[in-house]
Design a protein around this motif. Structure first.
Motif, mmCIF file in Angstrom:
data_model
loop_
_atom_site.group_PDB
_atom_site.id
_atom_site.type_symbol
_atom_site.label_atom_id
_atom_site.label_comp_id
_atom_site.label_asym_id
_atom_site.label_seq_id
_atom_site.Cartn_x
_atom_site.Cartn_y
_atom_site.Cartn_z
ATOM 1 N N THR A 108 0.841 -1.195 0.000
ATOM 2 C CA THR A 108 0.000 0.000 0.000
ATOM 3 C C THR A 108 0.881 1.252 0.000
ATOM 4 O O THR A 108 2.021 1.215 0.482
ATOM 5 C CB THR A 108 -0.926 0.031 1.230
ATOM 6 O OG1 THR A 108 -0.111 0.118 2.402
ATOM 7 C CG2 THR A 108 -1.821 -1.194 1.291
ATOM 8 N N PRO A 109 0.383 2.371 -0.509
ATOM 9 C CA PRO A 109 1.195 3.597 -0.540
ATOM 10 C C PRO A 109 1.762 4.034 0.818
ATOM 11 O O PRO A 109 2.935 4.425 0.877
ATOM 12 C CB PRO A 109 0.241 4.641 -1.138
ATOM 13 C CG PRO A 109 -0.645 3.827 -2.041
ATOM 14 C CD PRO A 109 -0.871 2.532 -1.280
ATOM 15 N N LEU A 112 4.669 1.767 1.504
ATOM 16 C CA LEU A 112 5.731 2.058 0.545
ATOM 17 C C LEU A 112 6.507 3.308 0.953
ATOM 18 O O LEU A 112 7.739 3.328 0.892
ATOM 19 C CB LEU A 112 5.129 2.235 -0.852
ATOM 20 C CG LEU A 112 6.099 2.319 -2.003
ATOM 21 C CD1 LEU A 112 6.984 1.086 -2.077
ATOM 22 C CD2 LEU A 112 5.338 2.505 -3.308
ATOM 23 N N ALA A 113 5.803 4.326 1.416
ATOM 24 C CA ALA A 113 6.479 5.550 1.867
ATOM 25 C C ALA A 113 7.367 5.265 3.073
ATOM 26 O O ALA A 113 8.508 5.740 3.135
ATOM 27 C CB ALA A 113 5.441 6.618 2.207
ATOM 28 N N PRO A 152 6.495 3.239 -8.142
ATOM 29 C CA PRO A 152 6.662 4.627 -8.597
ATOM 30 C C PRO A 152 8.141 4.948 -8.810
ATOM 31 O O PRO A 152 9.004 4.442 -8.077
ATOM 32 C CB PRO A 152 6.087 5.469 -7.460
ATOM 33 C CG PRO A 152 5.582 4.532 -6.433
ATOM 34 C CD PRO A 152 5.891 3.139 -6.831
#
Length: 182
Positions: A108-109, A112-113, A152
């Protein structure tokens, strides 16, 4: 041929790890990427025994990576997580430490961050990861992942991308399975 491809991949991974560059193995699901990385346990890198801390990245929450928020004297602090403390301890014991992130494409974002910060800024909560910790991630190819999207560019550009071709690894995979009694 299979043994040569396996040896060449291992040589390439070792070179990236020694240089401090994270490695992302990408290939079809169920073809031995995870077993390959786990097979590094107990081998030697830079004269030290390899210790692998493994986690399935897609099953994690951002706090599992970025630390748990707690209030201390009215200020929010982020307590480091167990795997980060284990990495530091194993380094102090003299191991070559690799943190392995499996299922790295299906994250999930927020996770990931947090991972990006941990891997590239070496921050896990308010804890600074030792620079000697190395990272390997494994991911299914885009067409085989549950999410089906590319990482990304700000994340993808920070990893050495290595393809996992199971047709070249069959012999080594079979030998590993027999040796590990799976």
């Amino acid at each position: 041929m299979a043994k040569d491809a396996h040896a060449e991949l291992l040589k390439t991974i070792r070179a990236y790890l020694v240089a401090g560059k994270g490695v992302l193995l990408t290939g079809p699901p169920g073809t031995g990427k995870t077993g390959f990385v786990h097979g590094l346990r107990g081998t030697k890198m830079q004269g030290k025994e390899v210790y692998v801390i493994s986690m399935i990245a897609s099953n994690r929450e951002s706090t599992d990576i970025g630390g748990y928020p707690v209030v201390v004297d009215g200020v929010v602090k982020f307590v480091p997580v167990d795997w980060a403390m284990e990495a530091r301890q194993k380094l102090e014991e003299g191991y070559f430490v690799i943190i392995f992130l499996d299922e790295a494409r299906d994250i999930t974002p927020p996770v990931l961050a947090a991972l990006n910060k941990a891997v590239h800024e070496r921050k896990v909560g308010d804890f600074e990861m030792p620079k000697e910790v190395r990272w390997i991630a494994a991911a299914n190819s885009i067409e085989d992942s549950t999410v089906g999207v590319a990482l990304p560019p700000p994340v993808a550009n920070r990893w050495a991308h290595l393809g996992w071709d199971p047709s070249k690894m069959v012999g080594a995979w079979c030998q590993g399975m027999i040796a590990n009694a799976y």
